[in-house]
Design a protein around this motif. Structure first.
Motif, PDB file in Angstrom:
ATOM      1  N   ASN A 340       0.812  -1.224   0.000  1.00  0.00           N
ATOM      2  CA  ASN A 340       0.000   0.000   0.000  1.00  0.00           C
ATOM      3  C   ASN A 340       0.843   1.270   0.000  1.00  0.00           C
ATOM      4  OD1 ASN A 340      -2.356  -1.532   0.086  1.00  0.00           O
ATOM      5  ND2 ASN A 340      -2.416  -1.543   2.326  1.00  0.00           N
ATOM      6  N   GLY A 341       2.176   1.102   0.006  1.00  0.00           N
ATOM      7  CA  GLY A 341       3.039   2.272   0.023  1.00  0.00           C
ATOM      8  C   GLY A 341       3.169   2.916   1.383  1.00  0.00           C
ATOM      9  N   ASP A 342       2.794   2.198   2.449  1.00  0.00           N
ATOM     10  CA  ASP A 342       2.887   2.719   3.807  1.00  0.00           C
ATOM     11  C   ASP A 342       4.179   2.266   4.476  1.00  0.00           C
ATOM     12  OD1 ASP A 342       0.321   3.798   3.508  1.00  0.00           O
ATOM     13  OD2 ASP A 342      -0.632   1.932   4.180  1.00  0.00           O
ATOM     14  N   GLN A 343       4.507   2.902   5.590  1.00  0.00           N
ATOM     15  CA  GLN A 343       5.703   2.526   6.333  1.00  0.00           C
ATOM     16  C   GLN A 343       5.418   1.270   7.151  1.00  0.00           C
ATOM     17  OE1 GLN A 343       8.730   3.993   6.102  1.00  0.00           O
ATOM     18  NE2 GLN A 343       9.566   2.424   7.459  1.00  0.00           N
ATOM     19  N   PRO A 344       6.134   0.161   6.912  1.00  0.00           N
ATOM     20  CA  PRO A 344       5.864  -1.074   7.646  1.00  0.00           C
ATOM     21  C   PRO A 344       6.438  -1.051   9.058  1.00  0.00           C
ATOM     22  CG  PRO A 344       7.678  -1.422   6.152  1.00  0.00           C
ATOM     23  CD  PRO A 344       7.178  -0.025   5.887  1.00  0.00           C
ATOM     24  N   VAL A 345       5.782  -1.771   9.954  1.00  0.00           N
ATOM     25  CA  VAL A 345       6.297  -2.001  11.298  1.00  0.00           C
ATOM     26  C   VAL A 345       6.838  -3.424  11.323  1.00  0.00           C
ATOM     27  CG1 VAL A 345       5.733  -2.169  13.748  1.00  0.00           C
ATOM     28  CG2 VAL A 345       4.631  -0.413  12.321  1.00  0.00           C
ATOM     29  N   LEU A 346       8.126  -3.577  11.573  1.00  0.00           N
ATOM     30  CA  LEU A 346       8.768  -4.896  11.506  1.00  0.00           C
ATOM     31  C   LEU A 346       8.809  -5.526  12.896  1.00  0.00           C
ATOM     32  CD1 LEU A 346      11.682  -4.038   9.035  1.00  0.00           C
ATOM     33  CD2 LEU A 346       9.308  -4.686   8.532  1.00  0.00           C
TER      34      LEU A 346
END
Length: 377
Positions: A340-346
Motif C-alpha cells: 500500500n506504500g505505507d511505512q511497515p512495522v517490523l
C-alpha cells in the motif's frame, strides 16, 4: 480492503510437525492462503501432500528452483507474495537466498543457516533485495512475552542482573526417537549443533528480545548422552552480557519425562519476572517489598502490545499456535503496508537475530570443545 496474501511453502510434507504448525498458524488470522509449494524431496509424496492441502497440482513443484521459475512465469497478481521455508537446517540458507534474489519475501524456520558466514551473506542478500525476512522464533509472539518486554523497557525491574533460562525436553532420551529426530542429530542436515541449535537458540533469542542485552562471552558444556549420536543433545552455557549482567542457559532434549518446559527468569535490582511456556497466560512479578503480582492475558493491566496479539477473551486459553500466528500476522501486516506504500512495522525476528544465533552457536561449540574458560562473541 486488504487482499489475502499468497503463500508458498518449501518443506513441511507428510508427517512433518513444524510444517503443519506453520500452515495452521498462517491460516489463523484469515489473511494468508497457501497456493504453491515443494512439500519434500520425494516428488510423488510432495504431490500427494499438495493434493491433501488443495494446492493446484500445477503449482506443486519438484524443487525450489522450479518453484521460483514457475512463480515468476505467472502474472504478478497470481504469483506468491512470500515463501515459508520449513526444511531441515541444511537448506534454510540456499532456499531463502534464492527466493530473496528472485524478489520474494521470506519467512524461515530457525536457525537461519549452517554457519555465521552464510547468515551474514544472507543479510547482504536481503538488504540488496529490499524484501522482508522473518525468522520464526515463535516465543516472541506470546502476549505475556510482549508484556514482559514492555515492563523491562519501562524500568519496572530496574537494572538487570541475572537471566536464567531452562528449556527441557525428553523426546530424544531414547536412541530411536522417530522421523523428526533423524535429521536433528545428523550434522550433515542440522549443522554444528543438535539440541542447542534446536532449542538453545530460542533461549538466546528470547533473552535478547526481552532484555535488549547482548551476550559478550560464553562458557559452555555440551554433551551427547546417546551412544553414537554425533551432535549435542544437552548443554549448559554460562553467559556474560554487555551490561555486566550474568546468565545461564540450560537446554536439554534428553530430560526424560519433560514435555516443552521452557522457563525464563529475569532478576533486576527492583523486581524479577518469570514466564513458563507451559502456562503461558501468566507472567509473574516478584520483589522483596511487595506481594507477588501475576499478570493474566486478556485482563485489565496488560498493555497494548500484549492485547494486540491476543485472539480470545481471558479464560479461553491461547498458546503455541497463536504465538506462531502472531509472527505471521506481523509479517503479513508488513507486506500489506509495503503493497500500500505505507511505512511497515517490523515486529518480528529477522536477519540480525539469525546472525546472532549462529555466532552464539559457533562460540559455544568451540568453547565446549576447547580448553578456554570463556569464548568472546
Amino acid at each position: 480492503m486488504k487482499r489475502k496474501l499468497r503463500m508458498g511453502m518449501v518443506g513441511g510434507g507428510q508427517g512433518a510437525f513444524i510444517g503443519d504448525v506453520h500452515r495452521r498458524a498462517a491460516r489463523l488470522n484469515g489473511d494468508i492462503e497457501l497456493v504453491a509449494g515443494v512439500f519434500g524431496t520425494n516428488v510423488e509424496k510432495s504431490r500427494q501432500c499438495g493434493a491433501e492441502l488443495f494446492v493446484d497440482p500445477a503449482r506443486v513443484y519438484p524443487n525450489y528452483e522450479a518453484m521460483i521459475a514457475g512463480e515468476l512465469a505467472l502474472p504478478a497478481d497470481k504469483r506468491i507474495d512470500f515463501v515459508s521455508v520449513v526444511t531441515p537446517n541444511l537448506m534454510h540458507y540456499p532456499i531463502s537466498n534464492a527466493f530473496l534474489k528472485a524478489g520474494f519475501h521470506v519467512l524461515c524456520e530457525k536457525p537461519i543457516a549452517m554457519s555465521a558466514a552464510d547468515a551474514e551473506a544472507l543479510g547482504k542478500t536481503q538488504q540488496a533485495s529490499g524484501k522482508f525476512f522473518a525468522l520464526m522464533h515463535n516465543y516472541t509472539g506470546y502476549p505475556m512475552i510482549k508484556q514482559a518486554k514492555k515492563l523491562i523497557a519501562d524500568g519496572v525491574l530496574g537494572e538487570l542482573r541475572k537471566i536464567n533460562v531452562e528449556y527441557s525436553l525428553g523426546w530424544l532420551a531414547a536412541p530411536n526417537a522417530g522421523k523428526q529426530a533423524v535429521w536433528r542429530v545428523d550434522p550433515k542436515q542440522a549443522g554444528i549443533s543438535g539440541c542447542m541449535a534446536d532449542i538453545g537458540t530460542h533461549a538466546e533469542q528470547l533473552i535478547h528480545y526481552l532484555s535488549g542485552l547482548r551476550i559478550t562471552a560464553v562458557s559452555a558444556d555440551l554433551a551427547s548422552f546417546i551412544p553414537g549420536r554425533e551432535l549435542d543433545d544437552d548443554g549448559s552455557v554460562l553467559l556474560r552480557f554487555n551490561s555486566g549482567a550474568r546468565g545461564v542457559i540450560f537446554a536439554s532434549e534428553v530430560s526424560t519425562g519433560e514435555e516443552n518446559n521452557f522457563i525464563i527468569k529475569i532478576y533486576g535490582s527492583k523486581a524479577a519476572l518469570e514466564w513458563h511456556q507451559q502456562s503461558p497466560e501468566d507472567l509473574i512479578i516478584r520483589s522483596n517489598d511487595a506481594p507477588m503480582l501475576v499478570y493474566r492475558r486478556g485482563w485489565p493491566g496488560t498493555g497494548e502490545e500484549a492485547q494486540k496479539v491476543s485472539h480470545l477473551p481471558a479464560g479461553h486459553p491461547e498458546g503455541f499456535l497463536e504465538a506462531f500466528a502472531a509472527i505471521y500476522r506481523a509479517f503479513a501486516d508488513a507486506i500489506h503496508a509495503d503493497l500500500n506504500g505505507d511505512q511497515p512495522v517490523l515486529d518480528f525476528p529477522g536477519i540480525q537475530d539469525g546472525i546472532d544465533e549462529m555466532r552464539f552457536l559457533e562460540a559455544i561449540v568451540a568453547n565446549s570443545a576447547g580448553d578456554a574458560k570463556w569464548t568472546a562473541l
